[in-house]
Design an enzyme around this catalytic site. Structure first.
Site, mmCIF file in Angstrom:
data_model
loop_
_atom_site.group_PDB
_atom_site.id
_atom_site.type_symbol
_atom_site.label_atom_id
_atom_site.label_comp_id
_atom_site.label_asym_id
_atom_site.label_seq_id
_atom_site.Cartn_x
_atom_site.Cartn_y
_atom_site.Cartn_z
ATOM 1 N N SER A 19 0.783 -1.236 0.000
ATOM 2 C CA SER A 19 0.000 0.000 0.000
ATOM 3 C C SER A 19 0.811 1.280 0.000
ATOM 4 O O SER A 19 0.227 2.360 -0.117
ATOM 5 C CB SER A 19 -0.943 0.016 1.192
ATOM 6 O OG SER A 19 -2.101 -0.707 0.888
ATOM 7 N N TYR A 26 -10.441 2.227 6.272
ATOM 8 C CA TYR A 26 -9.492 1.924 5.209
ATOM 9 C C TYR A 26 -10.118 0.990 4.167
ATOM 10 O O TYR A 26 -10.631 -0.067 4.487
ATOM 11 C CB TYR A 26 -8.266 1.277 5.827
ATOM 12 C CG TYR A 26 -7.050 1.245 4.931
ATOM 13 C CD1 TYR A 26 -6.067 2.221 5.028
ATOM 14 C CD2 TYR A 26 -6.877 0.232 4.006
ATOM 15 C CE1 TYR A 26 -4.940 2.182 4.213
ATOM 16 C CE2 TYR A 26 -5.761 0.188 3.196
ATOM 17 C CZ TYR A 26 -4.798 1.160 3.308
ATOM 18 O OH TYR A 26 -3.690 1.121 2.502
#
Length: 410
Positions: A98, A204
């Site tokens: 990420s 998230y």
């Protein structure tokens, strides 16, 4: 990378043990970071001890690099290949998971500075009809909300069928070379109702960055990979950073990657997962880099070298995340990292199957630090506490997980 649950930071979900995808002056060191640094051993000895402790606790190997007022430092611990027993390399290339999101957010902020979009544009404006159905509505979601995880879009890597097919054994072993189309990843998310109304919460979601990558392509007429390369990688001279476009191989030099491919913290079988197609992560987390390149990127970013001050201010307008273990607030592709000494730091971490990475910088970009583990088990984030606070941190601060239950993260 929440009391009672594993958060969704980082791109995939690494195993349960590894549970876990800025307006300051250019030269002033923030008071918190400066005081934290005074307690740090010269020569990064505390950092090296923390890396060694990770290996002793079960991580296969760790490579790290720092750049600060004293110069550059590199350190390694453990092995890069369990069978051969060869050590981790200081210049290894690795999947950053990420941390890819920071590159994607940077490109979109550059496009905003050029007048090609507005952060408050809706998804529908750029991708009409893409986000519709099951309560999802792209007419109500903005680009800003995609980037700071307030869109409410379900995190596609949390889908149980997706996990079993692509992230856990035996599915991963069968499908590791499959190619995934970005729009198909969005469809996985749209099979679920949204987590909440857009803009009302932070949670998230990798899905937001898949949509963000598609917006880059729609505006530019080029691939997301082309735009990141032309706008960030080449201008900064990040010669070891690449976007694989589905290529399952890690470029040399690199370590072997290892995973237990299970959400069970008691799992014992370790798999070599080095070769696999990361198209399932795409703009949410498929990039490859090195510790040195990531330090250069984060330093340039926070020093305002990649876009005007207005966009840097927008990037640092972070929404609170009081329950997340890794960060206290999330901006646009970067977050305020939690540390044991409350140092003021910006960061992003990432987990891919078999790898964990974290890149961290002070707000002035003058002290940067990146590390990578070539296993997604046995990893906590005490290394960052050691670098910036002079201690090993607490075991509660876990690494971004790709395979951890109940949700997956890149």
């Amino acid at each position: 990378m929440t009391a009672g649950r594993i958060p969704r930071t980082g791109i995939t979900a690494v195993t349960a043990v590894a549970a876990a995808a800025l307006a300051v002056t250019a030269f002033a060191v923030p008071a918190q970071a400066e005081s934290a640094g005074k307690g740090r051993d010269k020569g990064h000895q505390a950092t090296q001890r923390a890396m060694d402790a990770l290996v002793e606790a079960g991580a296969v190997g760790v490579t790290a690099a720092a750049k600060d007022r004293d110069g550059r430092w590199k350190g390694v611990s453990g092995v890069g290949d369990r069978e051969a027993g060869t050590p981790r390399g200081a210049d290894d290339r690795f999947r950053i998971g990420s941390v890819t999101k920071t590159f994607v957010a940077t490109v979109l902020l550059q496009m905003e500075a050029e007048g090609k979009l507005d952060l408050d544009d809706t998804v529908e404006r750029h991708l009409p009809g893409l986000v519709r159905g099951n309560g999802n509505d792209g007419r109500k979601i903005t680009v800003r909300q995609l980037l700071n995880h307030t869109s409410g879009l379900y995190n596609y890597t949390s889908d149980v069928a997706f996990q079993n097919r692509n992230l856990y054994a035996p599915g991963f072993l069968t499908h590791r070379y499959d190619t995934h189309a970005p729009r198909d990843l969005v469809k996985v998310a749209l099979a679920h109702k949204p987590d909440f109304a857009p803009g009302t919460k932070h949670f998230y979601s990798n899905t937001g960055y898949i949509v963000a990558g598609l917006i880059i392509e729609k505006i530019s007429g080029n691939s997301y990979e082309h735009e990141v390369a032309q706008r960030v990688i080449k201008p900064l001279g990040l010669r070891a950073t690449s976007l694989p476009k589905g290529n399952p191989k890690l470029p040399s030099p690199s370590a072997r990657n290892y995973s237990k491919l299970s959400p069970d913290p008691g799992a014992s079988t370790i798999h070599d997962v080095t070769a696999h197609n990361m198209s399932w992560g795409w703009a949410a987390g498929d990039a490859i880099s090195t510790t040195g390149d990531l330090n250069r990127f984060f330093s340039a970013l926070l020093r305002g070298k990649l876009f005007p001050a207005e966009q840097l201010t927008a990037m640092k307008q972070a929404v609170p995340a009081p329950d997340d273990q890794l960060y206290s607030a999330y901006g646009l592709g970067i977050y305020k990292v939690r540390t044991s000494c409350d140092a003021e730091l910006w960061s992003h971490s990432g987990g891919a199957v078999g790898a964990v990475t974290e890149a961290v910088t002070t707000p002035d970009g003058r002290h940067t630090f990146t590390y990578n583990a070539n296993s997604d088990f046995g990893v906590t984030l005490g290394v960052v506490n050691a670098e910036f606070c002079g201690d090993g941190g607490t075991p509660e601060r876990r690494a971004p997980s790709t395979l951890s239950a109940p949700v997956n993260r890149l």
